[in-house]
Design a protein around this motif. Structure first.
Motif, PDB file in Angstrom:
ATOM      1  N   GLN A  51      23.367  -2.196 -28.328  1.00 24.39           N
ATOM      2  CA  GLN A  51      22.261  -2.901 -28.480  1.00 24.39           C
ATOM      3  C   GLN A  51      22.322  -4.423 -28.628  1.00 24.39           C
ATOM      4  O   GLN A  51      23.106  -4.912 -27.977  1.00 24.39           O
ATOM      5  N   SER A  52      21.873  -5.403 -29.291  1.00 25.90           N
ATOM      6  CA  SER A  52      21.945  -6.318 -29.505  1.00 25.90           C
ATOM      7  C   SER A  52      22.093  -7.345 -31.004  1.00 25.90           C
ATOM      8  O   SER A  52      21.910  -6.414 -31.252  1.00 25.90           O
ATOM      9  N   ARG A  53      22.600  -8.147 -30.497  1.00 26.66           N
ATOM     10  CA  ARG A  53      22.268  -8.991 -31.968  1.00 26.66           C
ATOM     11  C   ARG A  53      21.189  -8.956 -32.711  1.00 26.66           C
ATOM     12  O   ARG A  53      21.546  -8.533 -34.158  1.00 26.66           O
ATOM     13  N   ASN A  54      19.901  -8.863 -31.905  1.00 26.60           N
ATOM     14  CA  ASN A  54      18.864  -8.583 -32.575  1.00 26.60           C
ATOM     15  C   ASN A  54      17.758  -7.246 -32.996  1.00 26.60           C
ATOM     16  O   ASN A  54      17.252  -6.863 -33.498  1.00 26.60           O
ATOM     17  N   SER A  55      18.828  -5.986 -31.778  1.00 23.95           N
ATOM     18  CA  SER A  55      17.809  -5.649 -31.592  1.00 23.95           C
ATOM     19  C   SER A  55      19.167  -3.845 -31.340  1.00 23.95           C
ATOM     20  O   SER A  55      20.071  -4.147 -31.013  1.00 23.95           O
ATOM     21  N   GLU A  56      18.766  -2.779 -31.288  1.00 26.68           N
ATOM     22  CA  GLU A  56      19.074  -1.789 -31.261  1.00 26.68           C
ATOM     23  C   GLU A  56      17.954  -0.478 -30.881  1.00 26.68           C
ATOM     24  O   GLU A  56      17.204  -0.300 -31.526  1.00 26.68           O
ATOM     25  N   LEU A  57      19.081   0.206 -29.390  1.00 28.38           N
ATOM     26  CA  LEU A  57      18.263   1.020 -29.181  1.00 28.38           C
ATOM     27  C   LEU A  57      18.640   2.226 -29.140  1.00 28.38           C
ATOM     28  O   LEU A  57      20.210   2.605 -28.831  1.00 28.38           O
ATOM     29  N   THR A  58      18.569   3.686 -29.481  1.00 29.67           N
ATOM     30  CA  THR A  58      19.673   4.824 -29.335  1.00 29.67           C
ATOM     31  C   THR A  58      18.902   6.037 -29.029  1.00 29.67           C
ATOM     32  O   THR A  58      17.614   5.825 -28.720  1.00 29.67           O
TER      33      THR A  58
END
Length: 465
Positions: A119-126
């Motif tokens: 994750q970053s401030r703007n995005s998230e990958l799971t």
């Protein structure tokens, strides 16, 4: 068993799903690295001697003495931007009563789980992966994993594989995009039940949300799901859903949500007949924040292969000084079938400094792979108490019930009682002993009962790779 040929279109969809799973990480920022000091692991080892007795089965009633070695390993790592967890465990059993030397060895209940989040401030990958194999009677009492499974019992085994990936972009912005992909397989072996067939599940969901004001948002969503049965004569099912929804903060403590969708369900009996069911579905909800929890109300109507299903529930979440409680009461009604009550309860409570109580009750209406409308009910009760600085006692009750509402279906009920004691014997080793009793009941079969006594040693070893 006759296996049907996969269609070319299905192969294309599988390839598309695989390519998306691979391409998803490219959508997130690069340059994020692991911190080696954040990686830790644990290895668990257990050795038990147990005796199991069964009734109501055609195989050997008394399994005699069994030596079981339980092995498990887990890895966890968490940094500012990444989280990783891995778990694998299984049991190796040796039955002294079996005639053949090689027949005495069995691999019991293997399981592998992997979870990763970037994750970053703007995005998230799971990304999640799950594999599990277990006896059918055991599957009624274990968690479902990534694929929601119907309550089933009987002789034989069930094996599941699942991969799931999710991407969220615009987490803190006015426009947020959410994508979720799922691929799973369920396979059965050692069973003659005609209702248990191998299946493949593929699903994609997407939702785009627009924050149009500080108190209001709208969203559009779509989903596509395929359930492919691997046996000729069983039904394939394709479900498509597209719609629009929104939420509005009526007051700082009261929020309303609503959705309207068009649902289409296509059933293929693989004998030249395709049946299509479609219609409008909708839902409405209210939630109110209270000083010590939340109060909710939800109503929905959606299409199923057996007609429209309407459902209404009222729920309450409460926080106490010693624990929490969440419950809901409701009713569900499918066209042509009788109305059924729904109850859900989750309680975690510390009775005193030495003992705790956990109670869960869940009921849900669903349509299984045989196009049967069912009510799946689960009850779990666990009581734990510290007897001294070195010993503890745990008692539990689990009940699962499948109530089939459509004609020709079969009801199933399983009950399990367990009691275990732990005592620290030194060197981080624990002496464990206990008793487990299980009873399984099906409409068309004799009741099956299993009782097991066990005693053994267990230890957990912490390490840093």
């Amino acid at each position: 068993m006759t296996i049907k040929r996969k269609s070319a279109a299905n192969g294309v969809k599988q390839a598309l799903l695989a390519s998306v799973l691979i391409a998803v990480p490219l959508a997130l920022p690069s340059g994020l690295s692991w911190a080696a000091e954040g990686l830790s692991g644990q290895f668990t080892l257990g050795q038990k001697l147990q005796h199991t007795n069964k009734t109501g089965v055609t195989s050997r009633q008394d399994e005699g003495a069994i030596s079981r070695t339980d092995l498990g390993v887990s890895l966890t790592s968490e940094t500012r931007s990444q989280t990783l967890s891995f778990r694998a465990d299984t049991g190796l059993s040796y039955n002294f009563s079996d005639v053949g030397i090689m027949d005495r060895f069995q691999i019991e209940d293997p399981r592998v789980e992997l979870a990763y989040k970037l994750q970053s401030r703007n995005s998230e990958l799971t990304f999640d992966a799950d594999y599990r194999r277990a006896d059918l009677d055991e599957t009624a009492f274990i968690d479902n994993g990534l694929i929601v499974q119907e309550i089933v019992t009987g002789t034989g085994r069930r094996e599941t594989y699942a991969l799931r990936s999710g991407l969220t972009v615009g987490r803190e912005g006015p426009t947020k995009l959410e994508l979720n992909l799922l691929y799973g397989e369920t396979n059965y072996s050692g069973t003659t039940d005609p209702g248990l067939v191998d299946t493949t599940t593929q699903q994609i969901d997407g939702r785009l949300t627009f924050q149009i004001s500080p108190v209001a948002s709208v969203n559009v969503f779509a989903s596509h799901k395929e359930l492919d049965a691997e046996t000729v004569g069983s039904n394939d099912r394709t479900t498509d859903r597209v719609g629009i929804g929104g939420s509005y903060d009526i007051t700082p403590t009261l929020t309303a949500t609503a959705e309207v969708s068009h649902d289409k369900i296509e059933t293929d009996n693989n004998a030249g007949t395709i049946t299509t069911t479609d219609g409008i579905g909708y839902s409405f909800g209210l939630s109110r924040t209270l000083p010590n929890g939340e109060l909710t109300f939800d109503f929905s109507e959606e299409e199923t292969v057996n007609g429209k299903r309407r459902q209404a529930t009222v729920g309450r979440q409460t926080t106490f000084k010693r624990g929490t409680m969440a419950y809901s009461l409701g009713v569900t009604k499918t066209d042509g079938l009788s109305a059924q009550p729904l109850a859900n309860l989750n309680v975690n409570y510390e009775l005193d400094k030495l003992s705790s109580l956990k109670l869960t009750v869940s009921q849900a209406s669903s349509v299984n792979d045989d196009d049967e409308t069912t009510i799946n009910s689960r009850l779990g009760l666990t009581y734990a108490r510290e007897l001294s600085a070195l010993s503890s006692l745990t008692a539990g009750l689990q009940v699962t019930d499948r109530n089939t509402l459509t004609a020709g279906g079969e009801d199933q009920t399983s009950v399990r009682l367990n009691l275990s004691h732990r005592y620290e014997v030194g060197g981080d080793w624990e002496l464990v002993s206990g008793y487990t009793y299980t009873k399984t009941k099906r409409d068309t079969q004799a009741d099956r009962k299993t009782s097991t006594l066990f005693v053994g040693l267990e230890r957990a070893f912490d390490f840093r790779p």
